[in-house]
Design an enzyme around this catalytic site. Structure first.
Site, short mmCIF file in Angstrom:
data_model
loop_
_atom_site.label_atom_id
_atom_site.label_comp_id
_atom_site.label_asym_id
_atom_site.label_seq_id
_atom_site.Cartn_x
_atom_site.Cartn_y
_atom_site.Cartn_z
N VAL A 11 0.83 -1.21 0.00
CA VAL A 11 0.00 0.00 0.00
C VAL A 11 0.87 1.26 0.00
O VAL A 11 0.70 2.15 -0.84
CB VAL A 11 -0.97 0.00 1.22
N THR A 124 -5.37 -0.87 7.59
CA THR A 124 -6.70 -1.38 7.95
C THR A 124 -6.77 -1.51 9.47
O THR A 124 -6.04 -2.31 10.05
CB THR A 124 -6.94 -2.74 7.28
N CYS A 263 -4.64 -9.70 3.37
CA CYS A 263 -5.83 -8.94 3.79
C CYS A 263 -7.03 -9.78 4.16
O CYS A 263 -7.51 -9.71 5.29
CB CYS A 263 -6.21 -7.95 2.69
N ARG A 327 1.93 -14.53 2.10
CA ARG A 327 1.26 -14.46 3.40
C ARG A 327 -0.09 -15.19 3.32
O ARG A 327 -0.88 -14.95 2.44
CB ARG A 327 1.07 -12.99 3.81
C1 UDX Z 1 -7.79 -8.00 -1.31
C2 UDX Z 1 -8.95 -7.14 -1.80
O1 UDX Z 1 -9.41 -7.66 -3.07
C3 UDX Z 1 -8.51 -5.67 -1.96
O2 UDX Z 1 -9.62 -4.88 -2.32
C4 UDX Z 1 -7.96 -5.19 -0.61
O3 UDX Z 1 -7.47 -3.87 -0.71
C5 UDX Z 1 -6.83 -6.10 -0.15
O4 UDX Z 1 -7.30 -7.46 -0.09
P1 UDX Z 1 -5.60 -9.06 -2.42
O5 UDX Z 1 -5.32 -9.63 -1.08
O6 UDX Z 1 -4.49 -8.41 -3.17
O7 UDX Z 1 -6.79 -7.98 -2.33
O8 UDX Z 1 -6.12 -10.26 -3.35
P2 UDX Z 1 -7.51 -10.71 -3.97
O9 UDX Z 1 -7.47 -10.53 -5.43
O10 UDX Z 1 -8.66 -10.16 -3.24
O11 UDX Z 1 -7.44 -12.29 -3.69
C6 UDX Z 1 -7.41 -12.79 -2.36
C7 UDX Z 1 -7.41 -14.29 -2.35
O12 UDX Z 1 -8.65 -14.79 -2.78
C8 UDX Z 1 -6.36 -14.96 -3.25
O13 UDX Z 1 -5.78 -16.04 -2.56
C9 UDX Z 1 -7.15 -15.43 -4.44
O14 UDX Z 1 -6.59 -16.55 -5.07
C10 UDX Z 1 -8.48 -15.79 -3.78
N1 UDX Z 1 -9.63 -15.75 -4.68
C11 UDX Z 1 -10.00 -14.58 -5.26
C12 UDX Z 1 -10.36 -16.91 -4.91
O15 UDX Z 1 -10.04 -17.99 -4.40
N2 UDX Z 1 -11.47 -16.83 -5.72
C13 UDX Z 1 -11.86 -15.66 -6.30
O16 UDX Z 1 -12.87 -15.67 -7.01
C14 UDX Z 1 -11.10 -14.52 -6.07
#
Ligand code: UDX
Length: 431
Positions: A11, A124, A263, A327
């Site tokens: 961030v 956060t 997150c 993570r």
């Molecule tokens: C998330 C939020 O999307 C973002 O808005 C916030 O600011 C930070 O947290 P991020 O952690 O970068 O972002 O990844 P994200 O794309 O949300 O994916 C999180 C996890 O969910 C990943 O492990 C991904 O593989 C999984 N995922 C995502 C699924 O298993 N299925 C999906 O349909 C989408």
């Protein structure tokens, strides 16, 4: 504007580069000299597409500066706090870094009559934290220092962080100070997205609820996959059809090996903790976590039941593609479980191998390419949907692997196609 950003994680650094690129004078403050030295030289430390170029461009333009001290605070109109709030053992968000940073900011706030500082938290943090930050600022700053606080949560996703920051769905600004809101609106002038102006507590809650909702969608999709597996249905067809209902939508409902990252897991945990403290009945959130864990367990069980031998190749270690972040990555749990069962594991990930090495050291083998990873393996396990795996030469894969068995935790291949090539193919929620 002159702004200071405390913290240089996904961030902090992305926000710094984007605002510097729009012409602002940005100072990034960190406490590890070695990292600050690397950043000064244009090394982004983390892997995020496009970040290195943006960093180097703005260092060269002398708009982006790095420091281990807080001197720039006195000359800044806005100070952003972007330090981590990792989960404690009990799930509670650890706010010690936020409070320490607040004390350091306070001691460096300008007390000039003409100067006014906005201190805005992007980390956060649970509801009420910004009030505590305000109290720390009042207690430790000069009594002439003039400041207001604001909560400005960040919604960027790793892997598309720069794009998300510039093209936000919304810019949330929570503050009781009109001056803070006006200055932050001005800073965000070049950022796309609907403006949501609200109070501090609502802004703090918006971030947790957004991440909890995203986790809910993923856990719901995984729950559907468990049903589909029991009745030999195809989870993708089910969700495609369900998602055509505009009230539901298909986006962010991909089943797999569960959500990871810095997150979603942490924020669901923290919201459960906040729920307990506020006496809010939040078993619903606990179930989201249970399903997420079961998605990983279910996948491990598939491997234990169907792998022809105990030598496996794993493709993909990062919690999602286009990042080196591991993570809470599902890969960690899955590797741990397979090691417990006596498996011998070789892994490949184009960006995250070095981070995984810090956890597993010589307990697993690190391959330098996807193909090399397959040597002698009884099965291939896919845990992250990196592009390079999607159209890989599966004939070559079949030649290199000992047994033609694939466990696909991200449903990246068409089952019929892979089976026609002679593989035994196990994916998530598909017959
Ligand atoms: C998330 C939020 O999307 C973002 O808005 C916030 O600011 C930070 O947290 P991020 O952690 O970068 O972002 O990844 P994200 O794309 O949300 O994916 C999180 C996890 O969910 C990943 O492990 C991904 O593989 C999984 N995922 C995502 C699924 O298993 N299925 C999906 O349909 C989408």
């Amino acid at each position: 504007m002159t702004i200071s950003i405390i913290g240089h994680g996904y961030v902090g650094l992305v926000t710094a580069c984007v605002f510097a690129d729009f012409g602002n004078d940005v100072w990034v403050i960190g406490h590890t000299k070695e990292k600050i030295d690397r950043l000064r030289k244009g090394d982004p430390i983390i892997y995020e597409p496009g970040l290195g170029e943006l960093l180097q461009k703005n260092i060269k333009a002398k708009r982006l500066h790095f420091s281990v001290n807080y001197d720039s605070i006195a000359g800044s109109e806005i100070v952003f706090i972007t330090v981590g709030t990792p989960p404690k053992e009990n799930g509670e968000a650890d706010l010690s870094a936020v409070f320490e940073v607040a004390r350091n900011i306070a001691k460096n706030l300008s007390d000039s009559k003409k100067h006014f500082t906005i201190v805005s938290c992007k980390s956060t943090v649970p509801v009420g934290t910004n009030k505590k930050v305000e109290a720390i600022l009042s207690k430790h700053s000069s009594k002439n220092a003039k400041f207001s606080i604001a909560s400005c949560p960040e919604f960027l996703r790793e892997g598309t962080a720069i794009h998300d920051t510039i093209n936000a769905d919304r810019v949330v600004i929570g503050s009781n100070s009109k001056r803070a809101i006006d200055v932050l609106l001005k800073l965000h002038e070049s950022i796309n997205g609907k403006r949501v102006i609200t109070d501090l507590a609502s802004a703090e809650l918006i971030k947790y609820i957004s991440n909890a909702m995203l986790a809910t969608k993923i856990s719901f999709a995984n729950l559907v996959s468990f049903f589909a597996e029991k009745v030999n249905a195809d989870v993708e067809d089910v969700l495609d059809a369900v998602g055509l209902d505009k009230r539901i939508g298909r986006i962010f409902m991909n089943p797999g090996v569960g959500y990871g990252g810095s997150c979603l897991p942490k924020d669901v945990m923290a919201l459960i903790d906040v729920g307990k403290k506020l006496n809010v009945e939040s078993n619903f959130l606990t179930e989201i976590e249970h399903i997420n864990l079961f998605a990983k367990k279910n996948f491990v069980n598939k491997i234990l039941k169907n792998s022809p031998g105990k030598k496996v190749a794993i493709w993909g270690l990062a919690f999602k593609p286009n990042t080196d972040d591991i993570r809470f990555a599902p890969s960690i749990y899955i590797i741990e479980e397979l090691l417990k069962e006596g498996f011998s594991i070789s892994v490949y990930d184009q960006e995250a191998s070095n981070n995984i090495k810090k956890i597993f050291a010589d307990k697993i083998r690190y391959a330098s390419s996807a193909y090399e990873c397959l040597q002698g393996a009884n099965s291939l396990i896919i845990l992250t949907e990196w592009n390079e795996f999607k159209q890989i030469n599966l004939d070559k894969v079949k030649k290199m692997i000992k047994d033609p068995v694939i466990f696909d935790g991200r449903n990246i291949y068409d089952p019929m196609t892979v089976r026609k090539l002679g593989f035994k193919y196990y994916s998530v929620g598909r017959p």
